[in-house]
Design a protein around this motif. Structure first.
Motif, mmCIF file in Angstrom:
data_model
loop_
_atom_site.group_PDB
_atom_site.id
_atom_site.type_symbol
_atom_site.label_atom_id
_atom_site.label_comp_id
_atom_site.label_asym_id
_atom_site.label_seq_id
_atom_site.Cartn_x
_atom_site.Cartn_y
_atom_site.Cartn_z
ATOM 1 N N LEU A 151 0.833 -1.184 0.000
ATOM 2 C CA LEU A 151 0.000 0.000 0.000
ATOM 3 C C LEU A 151 0.877 1.247 0.000
ATOM 4 N N PRO A 152 0.421 2.357 -0.591
ATOM 5 C CA PRO A 152 1.212 3.595 -0.568
ATOM 6 C C PRO A 152 1.349 4.122 0.862
ATOM 7 N N ALA A 153 2.524 4.619 1.181
ATOM 8 C CA ALA A 153 2.772 5.106 2.539
ATOM 9 C C ALA A 153 1.987 6.384 2.821
ATOM 10 N N TRP A 154 1.817 7.241 1.813
ATOM 11 C CA TRP A 154 1.102 8.499 2.012
ATOM 12 C C TRP A 154 0.222 8.743 0.785
ATOM 13 N N PRO A 155 -0.981 8.172 0.776
ATOM 14 C CA PRO A 155 -1.862 8.323 -0.396
ATOM 15 C C PRO A 155 -2.369 9.757 -0.530
ATOM 16 N N THR A 156 -2.528 10.183 -1.779
ATOM 17 C CA THR A 156 -3.059 11.528 -2.025
ATOM 18 C C THR A 156 -4.590 11.550 -2.010
ATOM 19 N N GLN A 157 -5.195 10.368 -2.229
ATOM 20 C CA GLN A 157 -6.668 10.272 -2.192
ATOM 21 C C GLN A 157 -7.058 8.820 -1.976
ATOM 22 N N ILE A 158 -8.097 8.600 -1.174
ATOM 23 C CA ILE A 158 -8.536 7.245 -0.800
ATOM 24 C C ILE A 158 -9.953 7.035 -1.324
ATOM 25 N N GLY A 159 -10.161 5.876 -1.966
ATOM 26 C CA GLY A 159 -11.492 5.522 -2.452
ATOM 27 C C GLY A 159 -12.114 4.427 -1.596
#
Length: 373
Positions: A56-64
Motif C-alpha cells: 500500500l502507498p505510505a502516504w496516499p493523495t486520495q482514498i477511495g
C-alpha cells in the motif's frame, strides 16, 4: 441438515423408527460448502497467491471507498480517517452490500474507480452480519475483479471472525472497516512526532558535522592576521632592522675612525710637505750657522760651475746639431769615414729634431781619399 429417511413402526413396543438414507447440509451449511469449493478453485488458479499482492502507498493523495453510503462501515471509515489524517480526501463509490443486486453493484463501483484512476488505494467492504448477509463478497466475478484491480485494494468484510473471498483476493485484508481505514492512512500525530524526532536528529547530526569545520575555521581565524596587522608588524620589523643597521654602521664607522686616526697622525708626520718644510727650516738654520767667508766661497764656486756648464753646453753634440749639423750612424757606430760604408748599408741620420733612415746606393770618396766606389 436435510435428511432423507424411512419411518418404520416397532409393533411390540409401539416405537417409531427413522432410518436415514441420505443427509446433506442445509442453510449455512450449504453456503459454507459452496464457499469452500469456490475458495479451493480460485486458490488453485493462483488468484490468492502472495506474490500477486502489492504494498500500500505510505502516504496516499486520495482514498477511495466502495461500500454503502448509508451503512455503519462508511461512518467508521470516515471517522478514523478524520482522526488520523484529515488532509487526505476521500471518494465514496456507492454500492449495495447486501441482497441479490449487491455483487453487480459492487463490480460496477469497482469498474468506475478503476476507470477514473483518481485514488491511490481502495477499500471495499461492509459491516458485520450473517453468512447470508455477507454473501455478496463471495461472488466469483467480484472476487476475480478485486484480484485483477490495478489499484492497491484492501478488503474489510464484516467483523474480525468474518471472512469473504474478496479478503483473499485483495492486496490486504482488514479485520474491520475501521482497521482498513487505519491501514491505508498514515497517523498524522505519529508522523508529526517522527518528523520531530527526525528533525532533532538531523539538527544534531548537522551540528556534529559542522562542529569540526567550525572549530577548524575558528582555529584558522585565530591564526589568520589582517593585511593591516601584517603590514604594521612588517613596518615595525623594518624600523627595528633599520635602527640596528644604523647602530651597526655607526659602530663600524667609529671603529674605522679610531683605527684611522693613528694612521692619519703617522701620515701627517711623514707628509712630504712637512718633511720639505722641516728640511728647508733646517737648511735655513744651517745657512745661518755657516761662516760668511764659506758662504762667499760657495757662491763663487756656484758662479764658476755655471760658466763651465755653459761652455760644456756649447761643445755638446746636441748644440752642434742645433746649428744645422747632423750625425750619421751605421747601427750603433758613428760614421766618420766613407771607408766604413758600402752599397746597400742602412744608415740613420740624427738631426736636432729627429732621425732619418737612408740606404746607401753608392760610395764615393773625396779626391784626397783612397776609398774605392
Amino acid at each position: 441438515m436435510l435428511i432423507r429417511a424411512k419411518v418404520t413402526l416397532y409393533v411390540p413396543r409401539g416405537n417409531f423408527q427413522i432410518v436415514v438414507e441420505h443427509m446433506e447440509p442445509a442453510g449455512q451449511g450449504a453456503l459454507k460448502a459452496q464457499f469452500d469449493a469456490l475458495k479451493a478453485q480460485l486458490q488453485a488458479e493462483g488468484l490468492f497467491a502472495q506474490e500477486r499482492k502489492r504494498a500500500l502507498p505510505a502516504w496516499p493523495t486520495q482514498i477511495g471507498v466502495i461500500t454503502s453510503p448509508s451503512g455503519a462501515a462508511i461512518r467508521d471509515i470516515l471517522q478514523v480517517l478524520k482522526r488520523r489524517c484529515p488532509s487526505i480526501p476521500v471518494v465514496i463509490y456507492p454500492a449495495a452490500v447486501q441482497g441479490a443486486d449487491a455483487p453487480a453493484q459492487l463490480r460496477q463501483a469497482l469498474d468506475v474507480a478503476i476507470a477514473r484512476d483518481e485514488c491511490d488505494v481502495l477499500i471495499i467492504g461492509r459491516g458485520g452480519g450473517s453468512l447470508e448477509d455477507l454473501w455478496a463478497f463471495n461472488d466469483e466475478a467480484l472476487t476475480r475483479a478485486v484480484a485483477a484491480c490495478p489499484i492497491p485494494i484492501v478488503s474489510a468484510v464484516g467483523h474480525e471472525v468474518d471472512t469473504g473471498l474478496t479478503d483473499f483476493a485483495a492486496d490486504l485484508r482488514a479485520p474491520t472497516p475501521s482497521a482498513a481505514a487505519e491501514l491505508v492512512s498514515p497517523d498524522l500525530s505519529v508522523v508529526t512526532q517522527r518528523l520531530g524526532g527526525l528533525h532533532r536528529r538531523l539538527r544534531w547530526v548537522m551540528a556534529q558535522q559542522l562542529r569540526t569545520p567550525q572549530e577548524r575555521l575558528r582555529h584558522l581565524s585565530q591564526r589568520l592576521r589582517s593585511p593591516r596587522q601584517s603590514l604594521e608588524q612588517s613596518s615595525q620589523r623594518l624600523d627595528e632592522l633599520q635602527g640596528r643597521l644604523q647602530r651597526h654602521m655607526q659602530q663600524r664607522l667609529a671603529l674605522a675612525q679610531s683605527r684611522l686616526r693613528p694612521n692619519q697622525q703617522r701620515l701627517a708626520r711623514l707628509s712630504p710637505e712637512r718633511l720639505l718644510a722641516d728640511r728647508q727650516q733646517r737648511l735655513q738654520t744651517l745657512e745661518k750657522r755657516l761662516p760668511q767667508p764659506l758662504l762667499r766661497l760657495i757662491q763663487q764656486q756656484q758662479v764658476q760651475l755655471g760658466n763651465l756648464g755653459k761652455r760644456l753646453h756649447t761643445a755638446s753634440p746636441l748644440e752642434t746639431l742645433g746649428r744645422g749639423y747632423s750625425i750619421t750612424f751605421k747601427g750603433d757606430e758613428a760614421v766618420r769615414s766613407v771607408s766604413q760604408l758600402q752599397a746597400g748599408d742602412t744608415l740613420t741620420t740624427r738631426l736636432a729634431d729627429g732621425e732619418v733612415s737612408a740606404r746607401v746606393e753608392r760610395v764615393q770618396g773625396s779626391d784626397k781619399g783612397s776609398a774605392p766606389e
